[in-house]
Design a protein around this motif. Structure first.
Motif, PDB file in Angstrom:
ATOM      1  N   ALA A 169      41.304  35.797  41.086  1.00 30.82           N
ATOM      2  CA  ALA A 169      40.715  36.991  41.270  1.00 30.82           C
ATOM      3  C   ALA A 169      39.351  36.828  40.407  1.00 30.82           C
ATOM      4  CB  ALA A 169      41.309  38.118  41.110  1.00 30.82           C
ATOM      5  N   GLU A 170      39.598  36.724  39.246  1.00 32.41           N
ATOM      6  CA  GLU A 170      38.723  36.311  38.115  1.00 32.41           C
ATOM      7  C   GLU A 170      37.667  35.308  38.544  1.00 32.41           C
ATOM      8  OE1 GLU A 170      40.965  35.530  34.509  1.00 32.41           O
ATOM      9  OE2 GLU A 170      41.524  37.735  34.279  1.00 32.41           O
ATOM     10  N   HIS A 171      38.248  34.190  39.019  1.00 31.56           N
ATOM     11  CA  HIS A 171      37.289  32.930  39.524  1.00 31.56           C
ATOM     12  C   HIS A 171      36.379  33.727  40.718  1.00 31.56           C
ATOM     13  CE1 HIS A 171      35.930  29.047  40.027  1.00 31.56           C
ATOM     14  NE2 HIS A 171      36.285  29.268  41.223  1.00 31.56           N
ATOM     15  N   LEU A 172      36.865  34.450  41.522  1.00 26.41           N
ATOM     16  CA  LEU A 172      35.993  34.803  42.554  1.00 26.41           C
ATOM     17  C   LEU A 172      35.028  35.879  42.157  1.00 26.41           C
ATOM     18  CD1 LEU A 172      38.694  35.301  45.447  1.00 26.41           C
ATOM     19  CD2 LEU A 172      37.092  33.834  45.492  1.00 26.41           C
ATOM     20  N   LEU A 173      35.487  36.693  41.352  1.00 27.57           N
ATOM     21  CA  LEU A 173      34.229  37.398  40.914  1.00 27.57           C
ATOM     22  C   LEU A 173      33.139  36.946  39.980  1.00 27.57           C
ATOM     23  CD1 LEU A 173      36.496  40.785  39.657  1.00 27.57           C
ATOM     24  CD2 LEU A 173      35.413  40.306  41.888  1.00 27.57           C
ATOM     25  N   LYS A 174      33.779  35.783  39.012  1.00 26.86           N
ATOM     26  CA  LYS A 174      32.613  35.122  38.425  1.00 26.86           C
ATOM     27  C   LYS A 174      31.683  34.316  39.150  1.00 26.86           C
ATOM     28  CE  LYS A 174      35.629  34.335  34.444  1.00 26.86           C
ATOM     29  NZ  LYS A 174      36.457  33.475  33.392  1.00 26.86           N
ATOM     30  N   ARG A 175      32.210  34.091  40.324  1.00 28.69           N
ATOM     31  CA  ARG A 175      31.290  33.254  41.273  1.00 28.69           C
ATOM     32  C   ARG A 175      30.496  33.940  42.341  1.00 28.69           C
ATOM     33  NH1 ARG A 175      30.812  27.856  40.324  1.00 28.69           N
ATOM     34  NH2 ARG A 175      32.604  27.159  39.381  1.00 28.69           N
ATOM     35  N   ARG A 179      33.640  42.016  46.840  1.00 25.87           N
ATOM     36  CA  ARG A 179      34.872  42.737  47.426  1.00 25.87           C
ATOM     37  C   ARG A 179      35.777  41.513  47.905  1.00 25.87           C
ATOM     38  NH1 ARG A 179      35.561  47.483  50.388  1.00 25.87           N
ATOM     39  NH2 ARG A 179      37.654  48.165  49.668  1.00 25.87           N
ATOM     40  N   PRO A 180      36.653  40.861  47.004  1.00 37.18           N
ATOM     41  CA  PRO A 180      37.484  39.797  47.372  1.00 37.18           C
ATOM     42  C   PRO A 180      38.826  40.594  47.970  1.00 37.18           C
ATOM     43  CG  PRO A 180      37.614  40.169  45.287  1.00 37.18           C
ATOM     44  CD  PRO A 180      36.351  40.992  45.535  1.00 37.18           C
ATOM     45  N   ALA A 181      39.372  39.787  49.147  1.00 35.58           N
ATOM     46  CA  ALA A 181      40.641  40.290  49.461  1.00 35.58           C
ATOM     47  C   ALA A 181      41.836  39.591  49.336  1.00 35.58           C
ATOM     48  CB  ALA A 181      40.380  40.465  50.984  1.00 35.58           C
ATOM     49  N   LEU A 182      42.971  40.121  49.325  1.00 33.15           N
ATOM     50  CA  LEU A 182      44.030  39.295  49.164  1.00 33.15           C
ATOM     51  C   LEU A 182      44.853  39.040  50.341  1.00 33.15           C
ATOM     52  CD1 LEU A 182      46.379  38.053  47.099  1.00 33.15           C
ATOM     53  CD2 LEU A 182      47.411  40.331  47.579  1.00 33.15           C
ATOM     54  N   TYR A 197      46.215  40.003  41.049  1.00 32.48           N
ATOM     55  CA  TYR A 197      44.834  40.157  41.566  1.00 32.48           C
ATOM     56  C   TYR A 197      44.595  41.762  41.496  1.00 32.48           C
ATOM     57  CZ  TYR A 197      42.448  42.033  46.009  1.00 32.48           C
ATOM     58  OH  TYR A 197      41.847  42.431  46.929  1.00 32.48           O
ATOM     59  N   ARG A 198      45.505  42.638  41.589  1.00 34.04           N
ATOM     60  CA  ARG A 198      45.261  44.024  41.530  1.00 34.04           C
ATOM     61  C   ARG A 198      44.584  44.601  40.135  1.00 34.04           C
ATOM     62  NH1 ARG A 198      46.671  47.752  45.336  1.00 34.04           N
ATOM     63  NH2 ARG A 198      47.766  46.715  47.208  1.00 34.04           N
ATOM     64  N   GLN A 199      45.299  43.718  39.140  1.00 30.86           N
ATOM     65  CA  GLN A 199      44.871  44.236  37.714  1.00 30.86           C
ATOM     66  C   GLN A 199      43.580  43.609  37.526  1.00 30.86           C
ATOM     67  OE1 GLN A 199      47.607  41.679  35.716  1.00 30.86           O
ATOM     68  NE2 GLN A 199      49.377  43.148  35.364  1.00 30.86           N
ATOM     69  N   VAL A 200      42.929  42.560  38.024  1.00 30.83           N
ATOM     70  CA  VAL A 200      41.606  42.342  37.720  1.00 30.83           C
ATOM     71  C   VAL A 200      40.739  43.073  38.520  1.00 30.83           C
ATOM     72  CG1 VAL A 200      39.833  40.553  38.396  1.00 30.83           C
ATOM     73  CG2 VAL A 200      42.337  39.997  37.389  1.00 30.83           C
ATOM     74  N   LEU A 201      41.119  43.572  39.716  1.00 34.36           N
ATOM     75  CA  LEU A 201      40.115  44.435  40.669  1.00 34.36           C
ATOM     76  C   LEU A 201      40.235  45.835  39.926  1.00 34.36           C
ATOM     77  CD1 LEU A 201      40.022  42.123  42.472  1.00 34.36           C
ATOM     78  CD2 LEU A 201      40.145  43.699  44.564  1.00 34.36           C
ATOM     79  N   GLN A 202      41.177  46.176  39.357  1.00 33.74           N
ATOM     80  CA  GLN A 202      41.319  47.641  38.860  1.00 33.74           C
ATOM     81  C   GLN A 202      40.218  47.519  37.513  1.00 33.74           C
ATOM     82  OE1 GLN A 202      45.020  48.870  37.099  1.00 33.74           O
ATOM     83  NE2 GLN A 202      44.405  51.087  37.258  1.00 33.74           N
ATOM     84  N   GLN A 203      40.438  46.478  36.559  1.00 30.21           N
ATOM     85  CA  GLN A 203      39.334  46.251  35.591  1.00 30.21           C
ATOM     86  C   GLN A 203      38.163  46.361  35.927  1.00 30.21           C
ATOM     87  OE1 GLN A 203      41.043  42.984  33.627  1.00 30.21           O
ATOM     88  NE2 GLN A 203      43.001  43.976  32.976  1.00 30.21           N
ATOM     89  N   ALA A 204      37.767  45.777  37.246  1.00 35.68           N
ATOM     90  CA  ALA A 204      36.365  45.687  37.606  1.00 35.68           C
ATOM     91  C   ALA A 204      36.272  46.926  38.277  1.00 35.68           C
ATOM     92  CB  ALA A 204      36.282  44.395  38.458  1.00 35.68           C
ATOM     93  N   ASP A 205      36.979  47.889  38.686  1.00 35.89           N
ATOM     94  CA  ASP A 205      36.613  49.058  39.223  1.00 35.89           C
ATOM     95  C   ASP A 205      36.142  48.913  40.789  1.00 35.89           C
ATOM     96  OD1 ASP A 205      36.488  51.716  39.667  1.00 35.89           O
ATOM     97  OD2 ASP A 205      34.348  52.015  39.294  1.00 35.89           O
ATOM     98  N   ILE A 206      36.991  47.816  41.265  1.00 36.07           N
ATOM     99  CA  ILE A 206      36.805  47.440  42.720  1.00 36.07           C
ATOM    100  C   ILE A 206      38.016  47.662  43.510  1.00 36.07           C
ATOM    101  CG2 ILE A 206      36.812  45.408  44.349  1.00 36.07           C
ATOM    102  CD1 ILE A 206      34.986  43.942  42.257  1.00 36.07           C
ATOM    103  N   GLU A 207      37.950  48.458  44.687  1.00 33.70           N
ATOM    104  CA  GLU A 207      39.289  48.600  45.537  1.00 33.70           C
ATOM    105  C   GLU A 207      39.709  47.549  46.124  1.00 33.70           C
ATOM    106  OE1 GLU A 207      41.732  51.490  47.021  1.00 33.70           O
ATOM    107  OE2 GLU A 207      40.259  51.871  45.471  1.00 33.70           O
ATOM    108  N   PRO A 208      40.946  47.325  45.909  1.00 36.11           N
ATOM    109  CA  PRO A 208      41.755  46.148  46.568  1.00 36.11           C
ATOM    110  C   PRO A 208      41.890  46.140  48.170  1.00 36.11           C
ATOM    111  CG  PRO A 208      43.131  47.115  44.898  1.00 36.11           C
ATOM    112  CD  PRO A 208      41.967  48.256  45.063  1.00 36.11           C
ATOM    113  N   VAL A 209      41.744  45.036  48.586  1.00 32.66           N
ATOM    114  CA  VAL A 209      41.823  45.062  50.189  1.00 32.66           C
ATOM    115  C   VAL A 209      43.152  43.998  50.339  1.00 32.66           C
ATOM    116  CG1 VAL A 209      40.869  44.295  52.404  1.00 32.66           C
ATOM    117  CG2 VAL A 209      39.460  45.504  50.693  1.00 32.66           C
ATOM    118  N   VAL A 210      44.296  44.485  50.744  1.00 32.14           N
ATOM    119  CA  VAL A 210      45.441  43.461  50.859  1.00 32.14           C
ATOM    120  C   VAL A 210      45.722  43.351  52.531  1.00 32.14           C
ATOM    121  CG1 VAL A 210      47.616  43.217  50.199  1.00 32.14           C
ATOM    122  CG2 VAL A 210      46.248  44.390  48.726  1.00 32.14           C
TER     123      VAL A 210
END
Length: 342
Positions: A169-175, A179-182, A197-210
């Motif tokens: 998840a961190e790599h996708l955000l850095k790139r 809004r990356p999905a799982l 995955y959820r931990q990283v998106l929560q820290q970035a304040d992004i809603e997860p898509v699973v």
């Protein structure tokens, strides 16, 4: 007429001109025997192509030098590579492997468990994917699982799935993904890749898509279901972390069919990093598991259990001793293998 029956211990004794007891002593390396006698028995065994009855050996309290390995199917790259390493490491310890492909079917897994127990294997390594199979709790054999929680009494050898989810998840955000999905097989607290995955998106304040496509989905249906899941959210996501590389490959194919350029318009990260997938799809960015190390650890844990069981007399009462419990291995490190998909 040539006989098609398997030669017996009595046949070996008759051919060598010795007693059954002498043949048994040669096979088990017990008691004093002359070199000449040993050679006569060895020649008779070679001449008759005699194979010791391993089940009979087990009934007499002897090791069968065999291990059962249960996987969903060796056709999947991760389990094929895992099986290769497990079989190789077991051979180094003098064991042979019964490989059982459950094909994702709980009933077949039960049948294989019954088969392995009836053949008196010395232990079992399981990496099948049928949840809630109570049959394992009734088996009193040394046992290890690979990336599967069978019970609190069975050590589970696995990679650091949670860290892998975070790294992906961190790599996708850095790139540049917003809004990356799982895309995974099962969602829930047991899914540590999802947790990371959820931990990283929560820290970035992004809603997860699973999104989920069940692990045991038939191969013919899987691509269509993956397309359906992605089509439902295609306007809301710009990347996918797929929790296995085959699924990641199908995501890349879906993106191409929709006219999305990877990684410019859409980014993809997979998981496993097997040799086969790295050769087939070298451009894939993936989280690589240390598969050989997982196999080695599983084998060594099982060999330790077998040794412990052999050194314990069945008549010895251990009821007054504190239970040590299984040796729990630490999750193994994963690493990002960069490619051109993210």
């Amino acid at each position: 007429m040539e006989s098609h029956r398997e030669p017996t211990l009595a046949d070996v004794a008759q051919t060598a001109g010795v007693s059954l007891t002498t043949v048994s002593r040669v096979l088990n390396n017990r008691g004093y025997l002359s070199q000449e006698t040993r050679e006569r028995v060895a020649e008779a065994i070679a001449q008759l192509n005699y194979r010791p009855n391993q089940i009979a050996r087990a009934l007499h309290g002897k090791s069968t030098q065999s291990i059962g390995l249960i996987v969903p199917t060796v056709a999947l790259p991760f389990f094929g590579e895992l099986t290769e390493h497990v079989e190789d490491f077991l051979a180094d310890h003098g064991y042979r492997t019964f490989v059982c492909n459950s094909m994702g079917k709980a009933e077949r897994e039960r049948e294989y468990l019954d088969l392995l127990v009836s053949h008196r294997v010395d232990g079992i390594i399981s990496s099948a994917h049928n949840d809630g199979l109570a049959d394992y709790s009734s088996i009193h054999l040394p046992m290890v699982s690979v990336d599967r929680d069978l019970s609190t009494t069975v050590p589970n050898v696995c990679c650091d799935n949670e860290a892998g989810g975070r790294i992906a998840a961190e790599h996708l955000l850095k790139r540049g993904a917003r809004r990356p999905a799982l895309l995974t097989s099962r969602t829930g607290t047991h899914n540590l890749r999802e947790k990371g995955y959820r931990q990283v998106l929560q820290q970035a304040d992004i809603e997860p898509v699973v999104l989920t496509v069940e692990f045991n989905t038939p191969d013919a249906e899987r691509p269509g279901l993956i397309r359906e899941r992605l089509d439902l959210v295609s306007g809301d996501i710009d990347a996918v972390f797929a929790t296995d590389d085959l699924t990641a490959a199908q995501v890349i194919e879906w993106a191409s069919e929709r006219g999305l350029r990877v990684p410019d318009d859409f980014k993809v990260v997979g998981f496993d990093g097997t040799v086969a997938m790295r050769r087939a799809l070298p451009a894939l960015t993936t989280i690589q598991q240390p598969i050989a190390e997982l196999a080695r650890a599983a084998v060594e844990l099982l060999i330790d259990q077998i040794g412990d069981a052999a050194s314990t007399s069945p008549d010895d009462d251990h009821s007054d001793r504190p239970s040590q419990g299984p040796r729990v291995p630490s999750p193994m490190d994963v690493r990002l293998v960069p490619g051109r998909t993210a």
